[in-house]
Design a protein around this motif. Sequence first.
Motif, PDB file in Angstrom:
ATOM      1  N   GLU A 292      72.757 -22.047  38.287  1.00 33.41           N
ATOM      2  CA  GLU A 292      73.725 -21.210  38.248  1.00 33.41           C
ATOM      3  C   GLU A 292      75.198 -21.558  37.918  1.00 33.41           C
ATOM      4  N   GLY A 295      75.640 -21.381  31.506  1.00 32.02           N
ATOM      5  CA  GLY A 295      75.479 -19.939  30.766  1.00 32.02           C
ATOM      6  C   GLY A 295      76.817 -19.631  30.185  1.00 32.02           C
ATOM      7  N   SER A 296      76.838 -18.285  29.916  1.00 35.23           N
ATOM      8  CA  SER A 296      78.158 -17.615  29.501  1.00 35.23           C
ATOM      9  C   SER A 296      78.792 -16.949  30.323  1.00 35.23           C
ATOM     10  N   ASP A 298      81.100 -14.035  32.261  1.00 34.49           N
ATOM     11  CA  ASP A 298      81.225 -12.596  31.981  1.00 34.49           C
ATOM     12  C   ASP A 298      81.904 -11.994  32.915  1.00 34.49           C
ATOM     13  N   VAL A 300      83.562  -9.666  35.632  1.00 35.12           N
ATOM     14  CA  VAL A 300      83.059  -8.565  36.634  1.00 35.12           C
ATOM     15  C   VAL A 300      83.950  -7.299  36.879  1.00 35.12           C
ATOM     16  N   ARG A 309      81.231 -14.217  36.254  1.00 36.44           N
ATOM     17  CA  ARG A 309      79.811 -14.371  36.765  1.00 36.44           C
ATOM     18  C   ARG A 309      79.214 -15.150  35.645  1.00 36.44           C
ATOM     19  N   MET A 310      78.424 -15.930  35.870  1.00 36.44           N
ATOM     20  CA  MET A 310      77.441 -16.786  34.815  1.00 36.44           C
ATOM     21  C   MET A 310      76.307 -15.822  34.432  1.00 36.44           C
ATOM     22  N   GLU A 311      76.007 -15.526  33.081  1.00 38.23           N
ATOM     23  CA  GLU A 311      75.066 -15.084  32.522  1.00 38.23           C
ATOM     24  C   GLU A 311      74.266 -16.074  31.560  1.00 38.23           C
ATOM     25  N   PRO A 312      73.185 -15.662  31.417  1.00 41.33           N
ATOM     26  CA  PRO A 312      72.151 -16.579  30.496  1.00 41.33           C
ATOM     27  C   PRO A 312      72.918 -16.648  29.295  1.00 41.33           C
TER      28      PRO A 312
END
Length: 412
Positions: A292, A295-296, A298, A300, A309-312
């Motif tokens: 968690e 990632g990249s 993003d 919200v 939030r963390m995205e893949p």
Amino acid sequence: MFACIHAHGIAASGIAREFSPRVETIDEATVVLDISGMERLFGRPEKIASLIQARCGPRANVAVAPHRNAAVHAARGYAGVVLIPPGEEAARLGGLPVRLLETTPEILSILAVWGVHTFRDLAGLPVTGLAERFGGEGVRLWKLARGEAGAPLRPEVEAPVCRARLELEDAVSLLEPLSFLLSRLLNDVCRQIEERGMQALTIRLALGLENGGEHRREIRLPVPMRNAILFLKLLTLDLEWHPPGAPVVSVEISLDPAPPRPVQEGLFLPPSPEPEKLELTLKRIAGIVGAENVGSPDLVDTHRPGAFRMEPALAGSAHSAGQQPAGMAFRVFRPPVAAKVSPHGGPPEQVWSARARGKVLMRAGPWRTSGDWWTQSPWARDDWDLSLSDGALYRIYREFFTGQWYLDGRYD
């Protein structure tokens, strides 16, 4: 030749695929299949139609015709089994009502006013007059009423899945011997996917356990890849962090094929890391800090400052070649640094914190922001931009509900 089946729920039954691999679903009660070349397996067209009805039940309507649309209209208009030989389409379809034609209600109402109620009535009208009144739609309906070739068959193509499975004589409880089995299966599925000229976007692993349970893992790749060694490393790392709860007695690996990714490097862009190496590195980092936290970021849908939030991570994403607009950068402190401000109730004149301290030379603010008042954790804050005596420009804010001051970041 084409066969059409019209029966309630026929699309979901999958019966059509027992007679042909080329099947198009019109709606939940109508499917069309191409039976060309099926004579060697099932016999002549009339025999195929009888076998289809026997398989579907006596309430199913089955029509065989040289053209797709003729078969659809016959199956929807006639009960039982209908066989239309080549050249007899117009005569056999002539008695059907024009409401079976898929067109607009306006055109059907105009045809009713004209006294056109059947396919035969519509086919008897001059095609030039229909073209002048209805345009291309009139010509299409005239051809359909005569049983001439219309839209081609649009068969559904099932998404191919490359799969390999291995049943074990003795249960395996250690990761090292299991990795040898994974390597063998991965080589098989990668060979299957290479034969299709595709790459993989998802790796699925299903382990049958000795206690009767099942351990499933899924790895979503950022870009299509086809590298058995990389897949083995990813699965091994994943099993180290999420081991099965019992010895393994069966192994199954499947890959979801995807078109190969196009690679076009720019002359004036910095080289990006190879997606395969980047993905493996990210997986190793995720095993240390948690998936968690990798990632990249993003944004919200909220006004809360700093919310994300963390995205893949998207490996191999293209860099922007355009020039970036000049401006000040804001270095966010995460977490915000607690600060003391004086005077306590008025505009800031002096700031003390672990990251910055000094006298306020210039200030701008406050700017009140708030949100999430409809939830259990509402928030509100007053932001200030301050130029301190240490020569830097900072942003601080005061929590409205607690009165606590925080250093939010620094402008570079």
